[in-house]
Design an enzyme around this catalytic site. Structure first.
Site, PDB file in Angstrom:
ATOM      1  N   ASP A 136     -91.805  30.295  17.051  1.00  0.00           N
ATOM      2  CA  ASP A 136     -91.570  29.873  15.669  1.00  0.00           C
ATOM      3  C   ASP A 136     -91.759  31.026  14.699  1.00  0.00           C
ATOM      4  OD1 ASP A 136     -90.780  27.326  16.123  1.00  0.00           O
ATOM      5  OD2 ASP A 136     -92.735  26.409  15.791  1.00  0.00           O
ATOM      6  N   ARG A 148    -100.269  17.151  15.388  1.00  0.00           N
ATOM      7  CA  ARG A 148     -99.095  17.008  14.514  1.00  0.00           C
ATOM      8  C   ARG A 148     -98.806  15.517  14.281  1.00  0.00           C
ATOM      9  NH1 ARG A 148     -92.792  18.984  14.658  1.00  0.00           N
ATOM     10  NH2 ARG A 148     -92.841  20.209  12.780  1.00  0.00           N
ATOM     11  N   CYS A 184     -87.521  24.070  24.030  1.00  0.00           N
ATOM     12  CA  CYS A 184     -88.354  24.552  22.933  1.00  0.00           C
ATOM     13  C   CYS A 184     -89.668  23.792  23.040  1.00  0.00           C
ATOM     14  CB  CYS A 184     -87.638  24.213  21.620  1.00  0.00           C
ATOM     15  SG  CYS A 184     -88.633  24.453  20.138  1.00  0.00           S
ATOM     16  N   ASP A 200     -87.194  19.667  22.021  1.00  0.00           N
ATOM     17  CA  ASP A 200     -88.467  20.188  21.539  1.00  0.00           C
ATOM     18  C   ASP A 200     -89.630  19.395  22.142  1.00  0.00           C
ATOM     19  OD1 ASP A 200     -90.229  21.677  20.019  1.00  0.00           O
ATOM     20  OD2 ASP A 200     -89.350  21.166  18.085  1.00  0.00           O
TER      21      ASP A 200
HETATM   22  C1  DGJ Z   1     -90.915  23.263  16.436  1.00  0.00           C
HETATM   23  C2  DGJ Z   1     -89.755  24.157  16.718  1.00  0.00           C
HETATM   24  O1  DGJ Z   1     -90.172  25.315  17.369  1.00  0.00           O
HETATM   25  C3  DGJ Z   1     -89.051  24.481  15.410  1.00  0.00           C
HETATM   26  O2  DGJ Z   1     -88.014  25.382  15.639  1.00  0.00           O
HETATM   27  C4  DGJ Z   1     -88.556  23.203  14.809  1.00  0.00           C
HETATM   28  O3  DGJ Z   1     -87.582  22.632  15.642  1.00  0.00           O
HETATM   29  C5  DGJ Z   1     -89.703  22.236  14.595  1.00  0.00           C
HETATM   30  N1  DGJ Z   1     -90.459  22.051  15.805  1.00  0.00           N
HETATM   31  C6  DGJ Z   1     -89.205  20.905  14.115  1.00  0.00           C
HETATM   32  O4  DGJ Z   1     -90.179  19.976  14.043  1.00  0.00           O
END
Ligand code: DGJ
Length: 731
Positions: free
Chosen positions: A548, A443, A526, A478
């Protein structure tokens, strides 16, 4: 309940309300004797078979290796003749790997010791008892404390291990494998249950017949991962939700792990769980000790459902912490699927206004608010508000949201650094990297080397500055890539093998600081969806983003696998727009709401873009959330049917502690012609009571619902769902 040592039989017996776990010492070895339904006495030592050939070395040293290769060890070690998988492997500076442990001493205490620097279950002197058994290898001057805890009211026990270099013999011992738990048993034609997946497809249940040899799951990705869960369960043949014997192991850890079952030449099975030995080498100098993470063990005599509810109760009562763990969480509106990177303050406020009018309570600004973060190619690490997008900064946004009665929450990804960032331009050495080898991108980002103090302090400084610049009441933490190119500019060569372990410790340190400094802020972990959904992270955040993939149908299998081991209220679940952004499917708004209700519940869309019909359903959905939240957060969860297995419908039930209320969620995925009603056997009700089906005058006996079933009428169309509420009738 509790722990006793029977001196005569040299047997430790660890009792929970319905289970016993026994181990004994024979000729110095600590051997596993029994785990299963509660035993009355302390006669289980014979189950270790030390009175059968090959005898213990003290009785016949001739076949020592045959003994070591067959005996049921509590903590097996490498290099001396047990050729099965081990818990402990070492290397001395002279290059040798032999380690053999024998019993030295033990102590039993009320309560439970916290694990330094690590997440772990907790308990007080009133609700748990702990045992420490110290084993030693005198040739190495090495000691191992095996620590066990049993809980008064739960059929669960926990284990961990501390390895100590006493310095009596070796100035340095390299630990190359330190697992947390081992369970040696006879194979009873067990099935192995594990959880697997990928991005947007996390924690799908897999069952397979155990075969001779080693099998299991692992992660070598630096996090527990989308691909595997640090969990395994052995099931007796034919185990269902309600029947069969289940032995489960779950690791309170967020990095590389292995969970393996090995069936040996004698038809015995050894299950082990702990930190993966992959790229692990810990330098243990004289006087130092190494703490392994904690493993949770559950035995259920009543199928998978019994295991699930024990794990839920353990995690709800003894792992989740902080103000939010027992509180209803605000209904949130997350900006990600509604706006992605395309927003400014006015747009966000307009979305929030629209959501607030429908009953949403907190606006969460996801990715894209900092530095030059136009897209996901840049700016990670530059944790400064982008004032072009957000004039007046987060403070203005938060103030305006608060003025409209909404709370404000924020997304961060503190562990990462983009090559295109001011931070990277200033500190290229802060990324994990192997000198001379360009690190791999994922990414378009690298991982920060949090094991370096100055990097960790920078990250903490930015978190603190952001969280204090506005009224932020929620953070989504995250982590969007896995770890590769494991090199730290801050570690010497003989400590590079500690990097992936130390990385996880650093994440824990940051999150512990977060919980201490911002105890009222609701933290949601997350990782590119649910790649770090593990008991370790749950210690810091009472909820974790599940996946996701927000499609209501796809979520059925993901949430089934997640809820198999995790409490519903920890499961991040949102209603999103259709066609769904992950799969393009259109599902009814009702169904999206019912599926999200099984988790934390919230919205992930631009409410202004919904149809009037969809919008009109939102206040009703939110009312359902408020009405059922306490039940869903505290009740007992029962899996009644699985779409993953039957390819037609899904059904689960939550029953209140007092058995007076039950909520059944039924999702008919595919409609079929000429179908009669489905009779789904309910669980957890009082058979002697009567229950009224809410909204009707139908009254059912609890026993009839349990043994005859609740009729579920066919619904018209695909992807339809219903909630059914049963309330106990007063006499
Ligand atoms: C991955 C997360 O799981 C999503 O919900 C979101 O926050 C994106 N990253 C944002 O980059």
């Amino acid at each position: 309940m509790g722990i006793l040592y029977d001196e005569k039989n040299r047997l430790f017996k660890l009792d929970t309300p319905h289970t016993s776990y026994c181990m004994g010492t024979r000729d110095g070895y600590l051997l596993h004797c029994y785990y299963g339904p509660r035993l009355r006495g302390t006669d289980a030592a014979y189950l270790a078979r030390t009175d059968e050939p090959p005898y213990t070395p003290a009785r016949s040293a001739r076949d020592k290796l045959s003994f070591l290769d067959a005996a049921p060890f509590e903590y097996p070690t490498g290099g001396v003749g047990d050729f099965r998988t081990h818990c402990l492997e070492i290397r001395t500076t002279a290059g040798h790997n032999a380690v053999e442990l024998s019993y030295r001493r033990h102590s039993i205490q009320k309560g439970k010791r916290p694990l330094p620097g690590l997440p772990a279950t907790f308990g007080s002197a009133h609700d748990c008892t702990s045992l420490t058994v110290t084993l030693a290898d005198d040739v190495l001057g090495l000691e191992v404390d095996l620590e066990y805890t049993v809980f008064e009211d739960l059929d669960a026990l926990t284990r961990s291990a501390v390895i100590r270099n006493t310095g009596a013999k070796e100035p340095v011992i390299y630990l190359t494998k330190v697992l947390s738990a081992c369970l040696d048993m006879d194979d009873r034609d067990f099935e192995l249950l594990t959880l697997h997946g990928s991005w947007a497809r996390e924690r799908v249940i897999q069952r397979q017949r155990l075969a001779v040899g080693r099998q299991g799951v692992f992660s070598e990705r630096g996090e527990t991962s989308h691909q595997a869960q640090p969990f395994l369960a052995l099931l007796t043949p034919g185990t269902t939700q309600t029947q069969g014997q289940v032995y489960a192991m779950h690791l309170v850890w967020s990095g590389n792990f292995e969970a393996q079952a090995e069936v040996d030449q004698h038809g015995q099975v050894r299950s082990v769980l702990g930190v993966s030995p992959y790229d692990f080498c810990w330098k243990l100098s004289a006087g130092e000790s190494f703490q392994a993470p904690e493993a949770v063990l559950v035995y259920s005599h009543h199928g998978l459902g019994g295991m699930t509810r024990t794990l839920h109760d353990l995690y709800r009562g003894h792992l989740l912490r902080g103000e939010w763990k027992d509180k209803k969480r605000p209904v949130l509106l997350n900006s990600w699927e509604g706006a992605y990177f395309d927003f400014d303050t006015e747009k966000l406020l307009a979305m929030a206004r629209s959501g607030a009018a429908l009953g949403m309570e907190m606006f969460v600004l996801d990715d894209g608010w900092f530095g030059d973060r136009r897209d996901d190619n840049r700016a990670l690490g530059d944790w400064y508000v982008n004032e072009e997008k957000l004039p007046g900064g987060l403070k203005r946004l938060a103030d305006e949201l608060n003025a409209m009665g909404m709370k404000f929450g924020l997304w961060m990804e503190p562990e990462m650094i983009s090559p295109d960032s001011d931070l990277y331009r200033a500190h290229p050495d802060w990324a994990l990297q192997v000198p001379g080898r360009p690190a791999g991108l994922c990414r378009n980002q690298y991982v920060l080397d949090l094991t370096r103090r100055e990097v960790l302090e920078y990250v903490w400084d930015r978190i603190e500055a952001i969280l204090t610049c506005a009224n932020i009441e929620y953070v989504k933490w995250d982590m969007n890539r896995q770890l590769s190119d494991l090199g730290s500019t801050g570690l010497p060569g003989d400590r590079q093998g500690e990097l992936s372990y130390r990385y996880v410790l650093a994440v824990y340190e940051l999150q512990e600081r977060f919980c201490t400094r911002f105890p009222n802020v609701l933290l949601e972990n997350c990782s590119g969806g649910g790649a770090r959904y593990d008991p370790g992270m749950l210690y810091y955040s009472p909820q974790i983003w599940c996946s996701d993939d927000t499609d209501a149908v796809e979520r059925l299998a993901i949430q089934e696998g997640t809820a198999l081991v995790y409490p519903l209220a920890t499961m991040g679940a949102h209603v999103s727009a259709c066609p769904n952004h992950a799969v393009g499917r259109t599902t009814p708004m009702d169904t999206r709401g019912h599926v999200a209700l099984a988790g934390t519940f919230g919205y992930e869309l631009d409410p202004r873009k919904l149809t009037e019909e969809e919008r009109s359903q939102i206040p009703g959905q939110i009312a359902l959330y408020h009405r059922f939240n306490a039940l869903l957060r505290t009740g007992g969860y029962y899996r009644l049917a699985s779409y993953r297995e039957n390819h037609a419908f899904d059904c689960w039930q939550v029953v209140s502690r007092d058995r007076r209320t039950a909520l059944v969620t039924y999702v008919q995925v595919l409609a079929a012609a000429n179908r009669r009603s489905r009779r789904v056997l309910l669980q957890g009700l009082d058979p002697a009571a009567s229950y009224r089906l809410e909204g009707t005058d139908r009254i059912f006996g609890g026993d009839t619902l349990l043994y005859g079933g609740l009729p579920l009428e066919p619904l018209w169309g695909d992807f339809r769902s219903r909630l059914l509420v049963l309330r106990m009738q007063e006499d």
